[in-house]
Scaffold this motif. Structure first.
Motif, PDB file in Angstrom:
ATOM      1  N   THR A  64       0.979  -1.461  -0.064  1.00  0.00           N
ATOM      2  CA  THR A  64       0.160  -0.051   0.194  1.00  0.00           C
ATOM      3  C   THR A  64       0.823   1.289   0.097  1.00  0.00           C
ATOM      4  N   SER A  79      -3.024  10.933  -3.706  1.00  0.00           N
ATOM      5  CA  SER A  79      -3.900  11.013  -4.986  1.00  0.00           C
ATOM      6  C   SER A  79      -5.432  10.558  -4.667  1.00  0.00           C
ATOM      7  N   ALA A  80      -6.419  10.652  -5.654  1.00  0.00           N
ATOM      8  CA  ALA A  80      -7.760  10.423  -5.567  1.00  0.00           C
ATOM      9  C   ALA A  80      -7.898   8.890  -5.178  1.00  0.00           C
ATOM     10  N   LYS A  81      -7.061   7.810  -5.636  1.00  0.00           N
ATOM     11  CA  LYS A  81      -6.904   6.597  -5.282  1.00  0.00           C
ATOM     12  C   LYS A  81      -6.705   6.441  -3.787  1.00  0.00           C
ATOM     13  N   GLN A  82      -5.909   7.076  -3.160  1.00  0.00           N
ATOM     14  CA  GLN A  82      -5.327   7.111  -1.955  1.00  0.00           C
ATOM     15  C   GLN A  82      -6.677   7.693  -1.084  1.00  0.00           C
ATOM     16  N   SER A  84      -9.480   7.498  -1.418  1.00  0.00           N
ATOM     17  CA  SER A  84     -10.773   6.399  -1.375  1.00  0.00           C
ATOM     18  C   SER A  84     -10.264   5.196  -0.982  1.00  0.00           C
ATOM     19  N   ASP A  85      -9.265   5.025  -0.116  1.00  0.00           N
ATOM     20  CA  ASP A  85      -8.824   3.844   0.510  1.00  0.00           C
ATOM     21  C   ASP A  85      -9.007   4.149   2.116  1.00  0.00           C
ATOM     22  N   THR A 101     -10.452  17.715  -7.306  1.00  0.00           N
ATOM     23  CA  THR A 101     -10.828  16.767  -8.609  1.00  0.00           C
ATOM     24  C   THR A 101     -11.859  17.626  -9.145  1.00  0.00           C
ATOM     25  N   CYS A 104     -13.862  13.262  -9.284  1.00  0.00           N
ATOM     26  CA  CYS A 104     -13.775  12.070  -8.181  1.00  0.00           C
ATOM     27  C   CYS A 104     -14.843  12.515  -7.179  1.00  0.00           C
ATOM     28  N   ALA A 107     -15.198  10.325  -0.824  1.00  0.00           N
ATOM     29  CA  ALA A 107     -15.241   8.891  -0.779  1.00  0.00           C
ATOM     30  C   ALA A 107     -15.718   8.633   0.587  1.00  0.00           C
ATOM     31  N   HIS A 153      -5.959  16.250  -1.803  1.00  0.00           N
ATOM     32  CA  HIS A 153      -5.735  15.361  -3.008  1.00  0.00           C
ATOM     33  C   HIS A 153      -6.120  16.082  -4.465  1.00  0.00           C
ATOM     34  N   SER A 155      -6.359  14.105  -8.577  1.00  0.00           N
ATOM     35  CA  SER A 155      -6.446  12.844  -9.349  1.00  0.00           C
ATOM     36  C   SER A 155      -4.951  12.035  -9.025  1.00  0.00           C
TER      37      SER A 155
END
Length: 221
Positions: A64, A79-82, A84-85, A101, A104, A107, A153, A155
């Motif tokens: 991770t 980032s957006a991925k992080q 949303s985790d 963003t 996005c 989350a 954050h 993207s």
């Protein structure tokens, strides 16, 4: 947690460690000297540690990757991925999020406080309202009782989020844009606000300090 290898403290504490640092750097590696050593790091960041030896690329890809810590225990950028985790959010104790963003969604709107700034990463995006808005939001979160932790954050966590983080560092740390950018790049190597954002940050610097402290040439080198 980190100490500059070139500092007087690093040289006096362990010249052998400093030599090792430069030898590893010359081999293309990116070592970091930790204050208190691994045990101190593990106490603060147990979720970043593993008893396993990571030997192959596939194992490394399964790790991770966490957002960058810009101000220790307070401000993070990623980032957006992080963002949303939930494991990342929980482990870092994030309470507030600046979402820069365009598309996005937030989350965890039921559990975290969000500032939503629908920004695009291009030459036309105006940041005149976004920079002070983000700075006030981050400052209020960090000064709350109890103090919050903020994740900024976009993207990829490179351009839009960097512009907002830099604005906060300039306004509330009272740093020039050049100093803030150097600080940020040391902690997040992928920092790369686009030229439009850099020009607007230069204007913001002049508004904050009454004069221009940084030139565009300084920050594009």
């Amino acid at each position: 947690m980190c100490i500059s290898v070139g500092s007087a403290k690093a040289r006096s504490d362990s010249p052998e460690l400093q030599r090792c640092f430069f030898q590893l750097s010359n081999l293309g590696m990116d070592p970091v000297i930790l204050l208190g050593g691994f045990s101190a790091f593990q106490t603060l960041y147990p979720f970043l540690c593993t008893p396993r030896m990571i030997l192959v690329e596939l194992e490394r890809q399964m790790l991770t990757i966490y957002p960058s810590e810009i101000l220790e225990g307070a401000l993070y950028q990623g980032s957006a991925k992080q963002a949303s985790d939930y494991k990342i959010i929980k482990n870092l104790h994030i309470s507030h999020v600046v979402n820069a963003t365009a598309n996005c969604p937030d989350a965890f709107p039921n559990t975290l406080s969000y500032l939503r700034l629908r920004l695009t990463d291009d030459g036309q995006q105006d940041l005149v309202e976004a920079l002070p808005l983000a700075s006030r939001f981050i400052n209020a979160a960090l000064r709350a009782e109890p103090a919050g932790r903020v994740l900024v954050h976009c993207s990829m966590g490179r351009s839009r989020s960097s512009a907002l983080t830099l604005a906060f560092l300039m306004q509330h740390q009272h740093w020039s844009l050049l100093h803030a950018l150097r600080w940020l790049k040391e902690r997040r190597a992928c920092t790369a606000p686009n030229v439009n954002f850099l020009r607007q940050l230069l204007t913001y610097e002049e508004q904050l300090f009454g004069r221009r402290l940084t030139s565009l040439d300084d920050i594009r080198r």
